[in-house]
Design a protein around this motif. Structure first.
Motif, PDB file in Angstrom:
ATOM      1  N   LEU A 182     -14.099  -1.723   3.423  1.00 51.66           N
ATOM      2  CA  LEU A 182     -13.143  -1.295   2.535  1.00 51.66           C
ATOM      3  C   LEU A 182     -13.647   0.091   1.799  1.00 51.66           C
ATOM      4  O   LEU A 182     -12.849   1.228   2.452  1.00 51.66           O
ATOM      5  CB  LEU A 182     -12.878  -2.207   1.282  1.00 51.66           C
ATOM      6  CG  LEU A 182     -12.071  -1.575  -0.060  1.00 51.66           C
ATOM      7  CD1 LEU A 182     -10.631  -1.138   0.708  1.00 51.66           C
ATOM      8  CD2 LEU A 182     -11.645  -2.445  -1.015  1.00 51.66           C
ATOM      9  N   LEU A 183     -14.882   0.002   1.339  1.00 53.69           N
ATOM     10  CA  LEU A 183     -15.475   1.422   0.910  1.00 53.69           C
ATOM     11  C   LEU A 183     -15.547   2.380   2.040  1.00 53.69           C
ATOM     12  O   LEU A 183     -15.344   3.477   1.855  1.00 53.69           O
ATOM     13  CB  LEU A 183     -16.895   1.132   0.139  1.00 53.69           C
ATOM     14  CG  LEU A 183     -16.610   0.304  -1.101  1.00 53.69           C
ATOM     15  CD1 LEU A 183     -17.972   0.084  -1.696  1.00 53.69           C
ATOM     16  CD2 LEU A 183     -15.716   0.599  -1.975  1.00 53.69           C
ATOM     17  N   THR A 184     -15.889   1.878   3.205  1.00 54.62           N
ATOM     18  CA  THR A 184     -16.404   2.775   4.425  1.00 54.62           C
ATOM     19  C   THR A 184     -14.982   3.330   4.952  1.00 54.62           C
ATOM     20  O   THR A 184     -15.233   4.639   5.252  1.00 54.62           O
ATOM     21  CB  THR A 184     -17.157   2.008   5.668  1.00 54.62           C
ATOM     22  OG1 THR A 184     -18.323   1.450   5.033  1.00 54.62           O
ATOM     23  CG2 THR A 184     -17.478   2.881   6.746  1.00 54.62           C
ATOM     24  N   ALA A 185     -14.103   2.289   5.037  1.00 54.60           N
ATOM     25  CA  ALA A 185     -12.560   2.964   5.548  1.00 54.60           C
ATOM     26  C   ALA A 185     -12.090   4.076   4.517  1.00 54.60           C
ATOM     27  O   ALA A 185     -11.748   5.089   5.202  1.00 54.60           O
ATOM     28  CB  ALA A 185     -11.803   1.677   5.805  1.00 54.60           C
ATOM     29  N   ILE A 186     -12.454   3.955   3.493  1.00 55.72           N
ATOM     30  CA  ILE A 186     -12.066   4.913   2.497  1.00 55.72           C
ATOM     31  C   ILE A 186     -12.672   6.353   2.631  1.00 55.72           C
ATOM     32  O   ILE A 186     -12.115   7.164   2.817  1.00 55.72           O
ATOM     33  CB  ILE A 186     -11.768   4.358   0.932  1.00 55.72           C
ATOM     34  CG1 ILE A 186     -10.854   3.286   0.858  1.00 55.72           C
ATOM     35  CG2 ILE A 186     -11.448   5.558  -0.089  1.00 55.72           C
ATOM     36  CD1 ILE A 186     -10.920   2.659  -0.679  1.00 55.72           C
ATOM     37  N   THR A 187     -13.910   6.300   2.606  1.00 54.50           N
ATOM     38  CA  THR A 187     -14.776   7.161   3.004  1.00 54.50           C
ATOM     39  C   THR A 187     -14.456   8.105   3.983  1.00 54.50           C
ATOM     40  O   THR A 187     -14.526   9.227   4.259  1.00 54.50           O
ATOM     41  CB  THR A 187     -16.169   6.953   2.828  1.00 54.50           C
ATOM     42  OG1 THR A 187     -16.480   6.210   1.473  1.00 54.50           O
ATOM     43  CG2 THR A 187     -17.197   8.170   2.884  1.00 54.50           C
ATOM     44  N   ILE A 188     -14.316   7.324   5.120  1.00 56.21           N
ATOM     45  CA  ILE A 188     -14.165   7.978   6.403  1.00 56.21           C
ATOM     46  C   ILE A 188     -12.864   8.817   6.594  1.00 56.21           C
ATOM     47  O   ILE A 188     -12.638   9.940   6.966  1.00 56.21           O
ATOM     48  CB  ILE A 188     -13.800   6.802   7.678  1.00 56.21           C
ATOM     49  CG1 ILE A 188     -15.272   6.113   8.011  1.00 56.21           C
ATOM     50  CG2 ILE A 188     -13.440   7.397   8.936  1.00 56.21           C
ATOM     51  CD1 ILE A 188     -16.183   7.214   8.491  1.00 56.21           C
ATOM     52  N   VAL A 189     -11.743   8.065   5.852  1.00 54.51           N
ATOM     53  CA  VAL A 189     -10.426   8.784   5.884  1.00 54.51           C
ATOM     54  C   VAL A 189     -10.502  10.206   4.949  1.00 54.51           C
ATOM     55  O   VAL A 189      -9.796  11.050   5.394  1.00 54.51           O
ATOM     56  CB  VAL A 189      -9.357   8.008   5.555  1.00 54.51           C
ATOM     57  CG1 VAL A 189      -7.970   8.760   5.040  1.00 54.51           C
ATOM     58  CG2 VAL A 189      -9.243   6.888   6.247  1.00 54.51           C
ATOM     59  N   LEU A 190     -11.459   9.963   3.828  1.00 54.42           N
ATOM     60  CA  LEU A 190     -11.324  11.128   2.882  1.00 54.42           C
ATOM     61  C   LEU A 190     -12.154  12.209   3.499  1.00 54.42           C
ATOM     62  O   LEU A 190     -11.826  13.509   3.351  1.00 54.42           O
ATOM     63  CB  LEU A 190     -11.998  10.696   1.334  1.00 54.42           C
ATOM     64  CG  LEU A 190     -11.383   9.547   0.674  1.00 54.42           C
ATOM     65  CD1 LEU A 190     -11.825   9.459  -0.593  1.00 54.42           C
ATOM     66  CD2 LEU A 190      -9.857  10.237   0.309  1.00 54.42           C
TER      67      LEU A 190
END
Length: 272
Positions: A182-190
């Motif tokens: 979850l944290l990785t997905a958010i970071t990637i999009v940002l």
């Protein structure tokens, strides 16, 4: 010095610095766990999913990040499910996600808006493309990522180094793997606005690999990774401004150079 002060006088540079510092911190912290768990290519897979989501968002006249974040989160969970599948593992799962998402994105772009400037900004990154809305959303979500990482640090450490032992001691390893995803997905999009979908995964991998050359403990590796990520980002965005070089590419090249320098120093010390 005068040129640097002039750089800071532009609002778009301030926005890029704020978002870049937050995203660099998040990606470097998560990168250590991902590299050690051999999930380092998950960033590449999710960035391609993000590109497909952004293409669909433009076609539907939606806010890009509003659609891309939940889609990437779902894709991260799906990728972990594939990793646990006996017949589809590791690089095969990532390749499946990468190629499929990229094909969907390219088809959507070709059938709707065409390869316009906005799509190129998300593919290759652009500090000029970030709006105030992007900055507010990025800062809020980045702070949430950092807080969650600190709160679950001990559990993340446990599932990173010895998942079997962590499971035997009663730790819900599935839950904490999902939190990492979850944290990785958010970071990637940002990070896609600034680095581009094709380069954002390098922001996760390179600082951690560099830190691992000189650190043997998890905590020191995480701290050094964050320092390297911040130094390369600030230096990269400065060189990008001074010499009109694409920001994402400049940051990646500096990370590569730093990695080789640190590897060279480590090997030189081993020979002495």
């Amino acid at each position: 010095m005068q040129e640097l002060l002039q750089m800071l006088s532009y609002p778009f540079m301030i926005r890029a610095l704020i978002v870049g510092i937050m995203v660099s911190l998040c990606s470097s912290l998560l990168g250590t766990s991902l590299v050690l768990k051999r999930y380092s290519m998950i960033g590449d897979g999710l960035s391609h999913v993000g590109f497909a989501a952004l293409a669909i968002a433009y076609a539907m006249h939606m806010a890009p990040l509003t659609l891309a974040i939940p889609v990437c989160v779902l894709a991260a969970f799906f990728l972990l499910q594939l990793e646990d599948n006996a017949r589809i593992k590791g690089d095969s799962a990532t390749a499946l996600l990468c190629s499929g998402s990229l094909a969907i994105g390219v088809m959507t772009v070709s059938l709707t808006t065409g390869m316009n400037t906005d799509v190129c900004n998300y593919m290759f990154g652009s500090i000029l493309a970030m709006s105030k809305y992007d900055v507010y959303l990025s800062v809020i979500l980045s702070v949430c990522v950092l807080i969650l990482y600190v709160l679950f640090y001990n559990r993340i450490f446990a599932v990173t180094f010895d998942e079997s032992f962590a499971k035997a001691t009663g730790t819900n390893t599935y839950l904490y793997n999902m939190i990492i995803a979850l944290l990785t997905a958010i970071t990637i999009v940002l990070g896609m606005r600034m680095m581009g979908a094709l380069l954002i995964s390098s922001l996760i991998v390179f600082p951690s690999l560099t830190a691992m050359q000189i650190c043997s403990r998890f905590k020191t590796t995480v701290i050094c990774s964050a320092i390297f990520a911040l130094v390369c980002f600030v230096a990269g965005i400065t060189l990008s401004y001074l010499h009109s070089i694409p920001t994402g590419a400049c940051i990646v090249v500096l990370n590569i150079i730093l990695l080789f320098i640190v590897m060279g120093i480590r090997k030189a010390k081993e020979r002495v």
